[in-house]
Design a protein around this motif. Structure first.
Motif, PDB file in Angstrom:
ATOM      1  N   ASP A   1       0.828  -1.200   0.000  1.00 22.94           N
ATOM      2  CA  ASP A   1       0.000   0.000   0.000  1.00 22.94           C
ATOM      3  C   ASP A   1       0.869   1.259   0.000  1.00 22.94           C
ATOM      4  O   ASP A   1       0.565   2.244  -0.692  1.00 22.94           O
ATOM      5  CB  ASP A   1      -0.938   0.005   1.203  1.00 22.94           C
TER       6      ASP A   1
ATOM      7  N   LEU B   1       3.500   9.663 -10.158  1.00 21.87           N
ATOM      8  CA  LEU B   1       2.771   9.814 -11.419  1.00 21.87           C
ATOM      9  C   LEU B   1       1.995  11.126 -11.453  1.00 21.87           C
ATOM     10  O   LEU B   1       1.950  11.823 -12.482  1.00 21.87           O
ATOM     11  CB  LEU B   1       1.813   8.621 -11.600  1.00 21.87           C
ATOM     12  N   LYS B   2       1.398  11.499 -10.343  1.00 20.50           N
ATOM     13  CA  LYS B   2       0.653  12.741 -10.285  1.00 20.50           C
ATOM     14  C   LYS B   2       1.565  13.932 -10.456  1.00 20.50           C
ATOM     15  O   LYS B   2       1.234  14.926 -11.127  1.00 20.50           O
ATOM     16  CB  LYS B   2      -0.101  12.817  -8.956  1.00 20.50           C
TER      17      LYS B   2
ATOM     18  N   GLN C   1       2.449  14.333 -14.127  1.00 18.82           N
ATOM     19  CA  GLN C   1       1.343  14.901 -14.895  1.00 18.82           C
ATOM     20  C   GLN C   1       1.223  16.395 -14.675  1.00 18.82           C
ATOM     21  O   GLN C   1       0.918  17.160 -15.605  1.00 18.82           O
ATOM     22  CB  GLN C   1       0.034  14.194 -14.529  1.00 18.82           C
TER      23      GLN C   1
ATOM     24  N   ARG D   1       2.395   1.702  -3.434  1.00 23.09           N
ATOM     25  CA  ARG D   1       1.363   2.148  -4.372  1.00 23.09           C
ATOM     26  C   ARG D   1       1.075   3.640  -4.191  1.00 23.09           C
ATOM     27  O   ARG D   1       0.917   4.393  -5.168  1.00 23.09           O
ATOM     28  CB  ARG D   1       0.102   1.316  -4.168  1.00 23.09           C
ATOM     29  N   SER D   2       1.038   4.054  -2.924  1.00 12.03           N
ATOM     30  CA  SER D   2       0.783   5.464  -2.640  1.00 12.03           C
ATOM     31  C   SER D   2       1.918   6.334  -3.176  1.00 12.03           C
ATOM     32  O   SER D   2       1.682   7.399  -3.771  1.00 12.03           O
ATOM     33  CB  SER D   2       0.629   5.664  -1.131  1.00 12.03           C
ATOM     34  N   GLN D   3       3.170   5.875  -2.974  1.00 14.61           N
ATOM     35  CA  GLN D   3       4.316   6.635  -3.487  1.00 14.61           C
ATOM     36  C   GLN D   3       4.292   6.708  -5.021  1.00 14.61           C
ATOM     37  O   GLN D   3       4.604   7.749  -5.614  1.00 14.61           O
ATOM     38  CB  GLN D   3       5.609   5.995  -3.001  1.00 14.61           C
ATOM     39  N   GLN D   4       3.925   5.579  -5.646  1.00 13.54           N
ATOM     40  CA  GLN D   4       3.859   5.544  -7.108  1.00 13.54           C
ATOM     41  C   GLN D   4       2.819   6.538  -7.627  1.00 13.54           C
ATOM     42  O   GLN D   4       3.056   7.269  -8.605  1.00 13.54           O
ATOM     43  CB  GLN D   4       3.528   4.133  -7.587  1.00 13.54           C
ATOM     44  N   GLU D   5       1.665   6.594  -6.973  1.00 12.30           N
ATOM     45  CA  GLU D   5       0.618   7.517  -7.392  1.00 12.30           C
ATOM     46  C   GLU D   5       1.077   8.968  -7.248  1.00 12.30           C
ATOM     47  O   GLU D   5       0.780   9.816  -8.103  1.00 12.30           O
ATOM     48  CB  GLU D   5      -0.648   7.274  -6.574  1.00 12.30           C
ATOM     49  N   LYS D   6       1.829   9.273  -6.204  1.00 12.60           N
ATOM     50  CA  LYS D   6       2.327  10.630  -6.007  1.00 12.60           C
ATOM     51  C   LYS D   6       3.313  11.001  -7.113  1.00 12.60           C
ATOM     52  O   LYS D   6       3.306  12.125  -7.617  1.00 12.60           O
ATOM     53  CB  LYS D   6       2.992  10.742  -4.630  1.00 12.60           C
TER      54      LYS D   6
END
Length: 216
Positions: free
Chosen positions: A200, A210-211, A214, A203-208
């Motif tokens: 988890d 990627l965000k 962007q 995954r949270s670090q990956q989303e940050k």
């Protein structure tokens, strides 16, 4: 007579189903097996072979509990229900030990000499647990139902699983006999929970990341 009173007292202390002395004397196979064993053990110490084994087999037939005449058992021993319990010849059991049905205190081969476990004081062994070989189980130990123990267990610990895994409670000593062998930790589940927590976090670090890309 004093020893018999201690046997009965141990049952009342650890089994809430015990309602009267007469019921305990007549209806508790663990108590009957213990009394048979004491007779067989004394004859065994005198050097007799066949008669103690015959008494042991009679006890097994009547109670469903097999205790070799050579086994050494301390005070306050309680077998709850007891069907299928097997205790080997060189087993040594300390004081105030409680075991449940289906427990095996056995050996692992054809070696001679000491080949069965040594159990400490205030130990609780859950239903169906197998403790095998000339290992030592310390004082104040709980062994969970269905566990298979093949190595020494230090005092003040809990063992669960196949093979048995030790969970040490640092600084926490067991002040008395704890019969709650159903309340045991699950080290496998705990390891999976830690792994899920790490996934988890990643995954949270990956989303940050990627965000952040962007936004740029």
């Amino acid at each position: 007579m004093l020893r018999l009173k201690k046997d009965v007292k141990a049952i009342f202390e650890r089994d809430p189903a015990a309602k009267s002395i007469l019921e305990v004397l007549l209806c508790y196979p663990g108590l009957h097996a213990l009394w048979f064993h004491r007779l067989a053990h004394r004859l065994h110490r005198w050097g007799l072979v066949l008669l103690p084994r015959l008494i042991s087999q009679l006890s097994r037939f009547l109670t469903g509990i097999e205790i070799h005449p050579g086994a050494k058992i301390g005070e306050g021993f309680f077998i709850d229900h007891g069907m299928g319990v097997v205790i080997g010849e060189t087993t040594e059991i300390g004081d105030n030990v409680t075991i449940y049905q289906g427990v095996t205190l056995g050996g692992t081969g054809k070696e001679k000499g000491k080949r069965h476990p040594t159990i400490g004081n205030n130990v609780v062994i859950g239903t169906g647990a197998k403790i095998l070989g000339p290992i030592k189980i310390g004082d104040n130990v709980k062994i969970g139902a269905g566990s298979v123990v093949l190595r020494d267990v230090p005092s003040n610990t809990t063992v669960v699983g196949v093979p048995g895994r030790v969970v040490v409670y640092e600084g926490e000593r067991v002040p008395s006999i704890d019969l709650h062998h159903e309340k045991l930790p699950d080290p496998v589940a705990e390891a999976l929970q830690r792994l899920q927590s790490q996934i988890d976090d990643l995954r949270s670090q990956q989303e940050k990341i990627l965000k952040g890309g962007q936004d740029d």
